[in-house]
Each structure stands twice: as structure tokens, then as C-alpha cells.
Design a protein around this motif. Structure first.
Motif, PDB file in Angstrom:
ATOM      1  N   LYS A 256       0.836  -1.192   0.000  1.00  0.00           N
ATOM      2  CA  LYS A 256       0.000   0.000   0.000  1.00  0.00           C
ATOM      3  C   LYS A 256       0.877   1.251   0.000  1.00  0.00           C
ATOM      4  N   GLU A 257       0.689   2.062  -1.017  1.00  0.00           N
ATOM      5  CA  GLU A 257       1.410   3.329  -1.134  1.00  0.00           C
ATOM      6  C   GLU A 257       0.465   4.395  -1.664  1.00  0.00           C
ATOM      7  N   LYS A 258       0.638   5.607  -1.184  1.00  0.00           N
ATOM      8  CA  LYS A 258      -0.146   6.725  -1.684  1.00  0.00           C
ATOM      9  C   LYS A 258       0.540   7.345  -2.900  1.00  0.00           C
ATOM     10  N   VAL A 259      -0.272   7.894  -3.778  1.00  0.00           N
ATOM     11  CA  VAL A 259       0.258   8.531  -4.984  1.00  0.00           C
ATOM     12  C   VAL A 259       0.797   9.915  -4.621  1.00  0.00           C
ATOM     13  N   ASP A 260       2.000  10.187  -5.060  1.00  0.00           N
ATOM     14  CA  ASP A 260       2.626  11.496  -4.864  1.00  0.00           C
ATOM     15  C   ASP A 260       2.797  12.132  -6.239  1.00  0.00           C
ATOM     16  N   ASN A 261       2.072  13.230  -6.501  1.00  0.00           N
ATOM     17  CA  ASN A 261       2.120  13.822  -7.842  1.00  0.00           C
ATOM     18  C   ASN A 261       3.478  14.431  -8.167  1.00  0.00           C
ATOM     19  N   ARG A 262       4.390  14.475  -7.211  1.00  0.00           N
ATOM     20  CA  ARG A 262       5.733  14.979  -7.492  1.00  0.00           C
ATOM     21  C   ARG A 262       6.641  13.906  -8.092  1.00  0.00           C
ATOM     22  N   THR A 263       6.188  12.646  -8.053  1.00  0.00           N
ATOM     23  CA  THR A 263       7.058  11.556  -8.485  1.00  0.00           C
ATOM     24  C   THR A 263       6.707  10.991  -9.853  1.00  0.00           C
ATOM     25  N   TRP A 264       5.470  11.222 -10.338  1.00  0.00           N
ATOM     26  CA  TRP A 264       5.123  10.560 -11.595  1.00  0.00           C
ATOM     27  C   TRP A 264       5.638  11.346 -12.800  1.00  0.00           C
ATOM     28  N   VAL A 265       5.760  10.633 -13.908  1.00  0.00           N
ATOM     29  CA  VAL A 265       6.225  11.217 -15.169  1.00  0.00           C
ATOM     30  C   VAL A 265       5.052  11.908 -15.838  1.00  0.00           C
ATOM     31  N   ARG A 266       5.211  13.186 -16.134  1.00  0.00           N
ATOM     32  CA  ARG A 266       4.127  13.949 -16.764  1.00  0.00           C
ATOM     33  C   ARG A 266       4.365  14.000 -18.269  1.00  0.00           C
ATOM     34  N   CYS A 267       3.405  13.475 -18.997  1.00  0.00           N
ATOM     35  CA  CYS A 267       3.503  13.471 -20.457  1.00  0.00           C
ATOM     36  C   CYS A 267       2.109  13.243 -21.024  1.00  0.00           C
ATOM     37  N   ALA A 268       1.979  13.442 -22.319  1.00  0.00           N
ATOM     38  CA  ALA A 268       0.703  13.239 -23.005  1.00  0.00           C
ATOM     39  C   ALA A 268       0.374  11.746 -23.055  1.00  0.00           C
ATOM     40  N   PRO A 269      -0.925  11.389 -23.080  1.00  0.00           N
ATOM     41  CA  PRO A 269      -1.307   9.966 -23.135  1.00  0.00           C
ATOM     42  C   PRO A 269      -0.693   9.233 -24.319  1.00  0.00           C
ATOM     43  N   GLY A 270      -0.565   9.921 -25.457  1.00  0.00           N
ATOM     44  CA  GLY A 270       0.046   9.269 -26.612  1.00  0.00           C
ATOM     45  C   GLY A 270       1.494   8.875 -26.366  1.00  0.00           C
ATOM     46  N   GLU A 271       2.203   9.670 -25.595  1.00  0.00           N
ATOM     47  CA  GLU A 271       3.586   9.343 -25.266  1.00  0.00           C
ATOM     48  C   GLU A 271       3.665   8.145 -24.330  1.00  0.00           C
ATOM     49  N   ILE A 272       2.656   8.014 -23.460  1.00  0.00           N
ATOM     50  CA  ILE A 272       2.603   6.817 -22.610  1.00  0.00           C
ATOM     51  C   ILE A 272       2.430   5.568 -23.476  1.00  0.00           C
ATOM     52  N   GLY A 273       1.591   5.668 -24.504  1.00  0.00           N
ATOM     53  CA  GLY A 273       1.391   4.540 -25.402  1.00  0.00           C
ATOM     54  C   GLY A 273       2.668   4.168 -26.137  1.00  0.00           C
ATOM     55  N   SER A 274       3.426   5.163 -26.590  1.00  0.00           N
ATOM     56  CA  SER A 274       4.693   4.890 -27.289  1.00  0.00           C
ATOM     57  C   SER A 274       5.700   4.240 -26.346  1.00  0.00           C
ATOM     58  N   ALA A 275       5.743   4.738 -25.098  1.00  0.00           N
ATOM     59  CA  ALA A 275       6.664   4.161 -24.121  1.00  0.00           C
ATOM     60  C   ALA A 275       6.266   2.722 -23.780  1.00  0.00           C
ATOM     61  N   LEU A 276       4.960   2.462 -23.673  1.00  0.00           N
ATOM     62  CA  LEU A 276       4.494   1.112 -23.374  1.00  0.00           C
ATOM     63  C   LEU A 276       4.833   0.152 -24.511  1.00  0.00           C
ATOM     64  N   GLU A 277       4.695   0.634 -25.738  1.00  0.00           N
ATOM     65  CA  GLU A 277       5.048  -0.203 -26.899  1.00  0.00           C
ATOM     66  C   GLU A 277       6.509  -0.622 -26.831  1.00  0.00           C
ATOM     67  N   ARG A 278       7.409   0.318 -26.509  1.00  0.00           N
ATOM     68  CA  ARG A 278       8.834  -0.011 -26.406  1.00  0.00           C
ATOM     69  C   ARG A 278       9.097  -0.926 -25.206  1.00  0.00           C
ATOM     70  N   TRP A 279       8.361  -0.708 -24.110  1.00  0.00           N
ATOM     71  CA  TRP A 279       8.527  -1.541 -22.920  1.00  0.00           C
ATOM     72  C   TRP A 279       8.177  -2.994 -23.212  1.00  0.00           C
ATOM     73  N   LEU A 280       7.089  -3.212 -23.930  1.00  0.00           N
ATOM     74  CA  LEU A 280       6.656  -4.566 -24.240  1.00  0.00           C
ATOM     75  C   LEU A 280       7.506  -5.230 -25.313  1.00  0.00           C
ATOM     76  N   SER A 281       8.384  -4.466 -25.948  1.00  0.00           N
ATOM     77  CA  SER A 281       9.264  -5.009 -26.985  1.00  0.00           C
ATOM     78  C   SER A 281      10.611  -5.464 -26.432  1.00  0.00           C
ATOM     79  N   VAL A 282      10.809  -5.323 -25.131  1.00  0.00           N
ATOM     80  CA  VAL A 282      12.072  -5.763 -24.527  1.00  0.00           C
ATOM     81  C   VAL A 282      12.155  -7.284 -24.591  1.00  0.00           C
TER      82      VAL A 282
END
Length: 298
Positions: A256-282
Motif C-alpha cells: 500500500k502506497e499513496k500517490v505522490d504527484n511529485r514523483t510521476w512522469v508527466r507526459c501526453a497519453p500518446g507518449e505513454i502509449g509509445s513508451a508502453l510499446e517499447r517496454w513490451l518489446s524488450v
């Protein structure tokens, strides 16, 4: 009915090993935070020496580590499949002076699918899956609009599914999509509560197994934990087989951990999709670093 991956419940039904006939038995099934146990109904016999010796031998034996590939069932909560169940020592009594015995079989499965009958955990028979994760709604757009008026704020919610991003993973051989739905409740005293419900849909180009999808679920956990800077958790895993669907139950370790908005990566949703695509290609050999590093951090 939806089942969390760590659901707790108790019900009863009829059970049998996959593709076996004439060996059905009744019993109760219970889940405690995703660990499912099946207890068969007690069996009684009298004046049968062979049955007496069988009860005694089973009570003294070690658990059957081989077990069966799957035990299917039909319960008050729909169909179910216990995958790779471990047969536990018999829970019975053999009373030799009166030549009476009572016994029941017991099984434990660390992974169960509610709603489907599946041959085995590695049988490639599933067409897709939907993964629901906690906390990731902070990164994604909300499924409602807000309009400020002289009287206050007006919120409008659509019943349509909102597409956030779509990508294709050539390494996995699958289409990956992120959607946001509007969920919530309407209670008389507490009023209306609306919340975003994001899900990740994965549709492979060819059918895959339960093992394949559950391994992917924890890779999604690692990815979104890295983006959020806090531990994201799989709450539901929904499997699709043709027009039918089921839910995975499995024991998981929660932090159990609380979300801290100072720690997450801020980017557009499309960039999250591109990063996820590269992550799943490892490649699989390089995923050991991911599992070791993020496993220790989480």
C-alpha cells in the motif's frame, strides 16, 4: 459478476477433472485473497476393508505435487477452472473397530479462472484480455466534462468508452489499447459517485494462454509503477474466449502506497502509449533486469 484478482468468497458446486466423465463430485470452493481451495463432499463407507486402508494411506501421504492440469466446476457463481491444483492430504477418519470410514478430497490452486472452462494454464485458447490497474487514472483523461456556470459547476458524463491510445507490439504479436470508462455508484444517502475506470486491452494476433496473459499483467504493473513513481497494482484480469469471458484469481503481494504527484512522469497519453510499446518489446532475456530492479523497489 466481476472478480478481483484477490477476491474472497465461498460457494459450492459440482466438479470434475477436465475432459473426464463419470468422475464428478460435489463440494465447496472458497477463495481467500486469491488462493482457492476445493473441498469435496464427505464420502461414507462401512464394512469395506479396502476403503479403510485407502483412507489411512491418503491421510499419511504427502501432497501430490503433480496433481492434474485442471479441475472444472459449475458453482452458484458460474463456471470455474482450478489450474494446476495441488491435491492435499485427505481430511477423513477410518475407524477399524466398527469398519466405518468418512473421507473427503481437498485441493488448492494458486490460480483460478472464474467464468470459463480451460484445459490447462498453458493452453493457447484465449482471444484477448482486459487489465484493470489501480492509480493509473491519475495519468489518463477523465471520462467527463466540466462546465462552469453562474450557479456552479456542471459535470456531464458519457456512456461511451473513451479511447486514450492504441499501439501495436510486433514483439508480442498483439494490439494494445487503453480505454477509460465511467464507473461509480448511486446510493440513496451518499448520492452519486462517479469515477474513471481505465483498462488496458491486449488482443494477440493468435490465441494465447492464461500463463501468457498473467505474465503480461505483471509487466504492465512494473511499467505503470515506474511511470507513477509508486506501486500500481493489477485489480482485475478479464479473459476473453469467443463470446465468453472469465476472471483470473491469484494470490498476489500488495504494497500500500499513496500517490505522490511529485514523483510521476508527466507526459501526453500518446507518449505513454509509445513508451508502453517499447517496454513490451524488450526481449525476454533482458526482462530479468526489470524484474529484479522493480521487484526490489516495489
Amino acid at each position: 459478476k466481476r472478480f478481483r484478482i484477490d477476491s474472497t468468497f465461498k460457494t459450492f458446486g459440482g466438479f470434475w477433472e477436465y475432459k473426464s466423465s463419470g468422475e464428478e463430485f460435489t463440494g465447496s470452493i472458497s477463495s481467500r485473497r486469491g488462493t482457492v481451495e476445493l473441498r469435496g463432499s464427505p464420502e461414507y463407507a462401512k464394512g469395506d476393508p479396502e476403503a479403510m486402508r485407502a483412507v489411512l494411506a491418503e491421510s499419511l501421504s504427502l501432497p501430490d505435487l503433480q496433481g492434474s492440469t485442471a479441475i472444472c466446476g459449475f458453482t452458484k457463481m458460474n463456471r470455474c477452472t482450478l489450474l494446476n491444483p495441488l491435491r492435499l492430504a485427505g481430511d477423513g477418519l477410518a475407524h477399524f473397530p466398527s469398519m466405518q470410514k468418512v473421507n473427503r478430497s481437498q485441493y488448492r490452486a494458486m490460480r483460478t479462472v472464474m467464468g470459463l472452462h480451460i484445459e490447462s494454464s498453458d493452453a493457447a485458447v484465449l482471444d484477448g484480455a482486459a487489465f484493470y490497474l489501480t492509480k493509473i487514472h491519475h495519468l489518463l483523461p477523465s471520462p467527463w466534462r466540466t462546465k462552469l456556470t453562474n450557479e456552479g459547476a456542471e459535470h456531464s458524463v458519457t456512456n461511451q468508452v473513451q479511447d486514450v491510445f492504441r499501439c501495436r507490439s510486433e514483439y508480442l504479436g498483439a494490439e494494445v489499447a487503453c480505454e477509460v470508462l465511467a464507473g461509480g455508484s448511486n446510493r440513496l444517502k451518499k448520492g452519486v459517485k462517479i469515477k474513471p475506470v481505465p483498462r488496458i486491452l491486449v488482443t494477440p494476433h493468435s490465441p494465447q494462454s492464461v500463463d501468457w496473459f498473467t505474465a503480461l499483467a505483471f509487466r504492465l504493473e512494473n511499467f505503470f509503477s515506474l511511470v507513477l513513481g509508486t506501486s500500481a497494482e493489477i485489480s482485475h484480469v478479464q479473459l476473453f474466449q469467443g463470446e465468453e469471458h472469465g476472471w483470473v484469481l491469484q494470490k498476489v503481494i500488495r504494497r500500500k502506497e499513496k500517490v505522490d504527484n511529485r514523483t510521476w512522469v508527466r507526459c501526453a497519453p500518446g507518449e505513454i502509449g509509445s513508451a508502453l510499446e517499447r517496454w513490451l518489446s524488450v526481449p525476454k532475456d533482458d526482462q530479468l533486469v526489470e524484474l529484479t530492479l522493480l521487484g526490489s523497489l516495489r
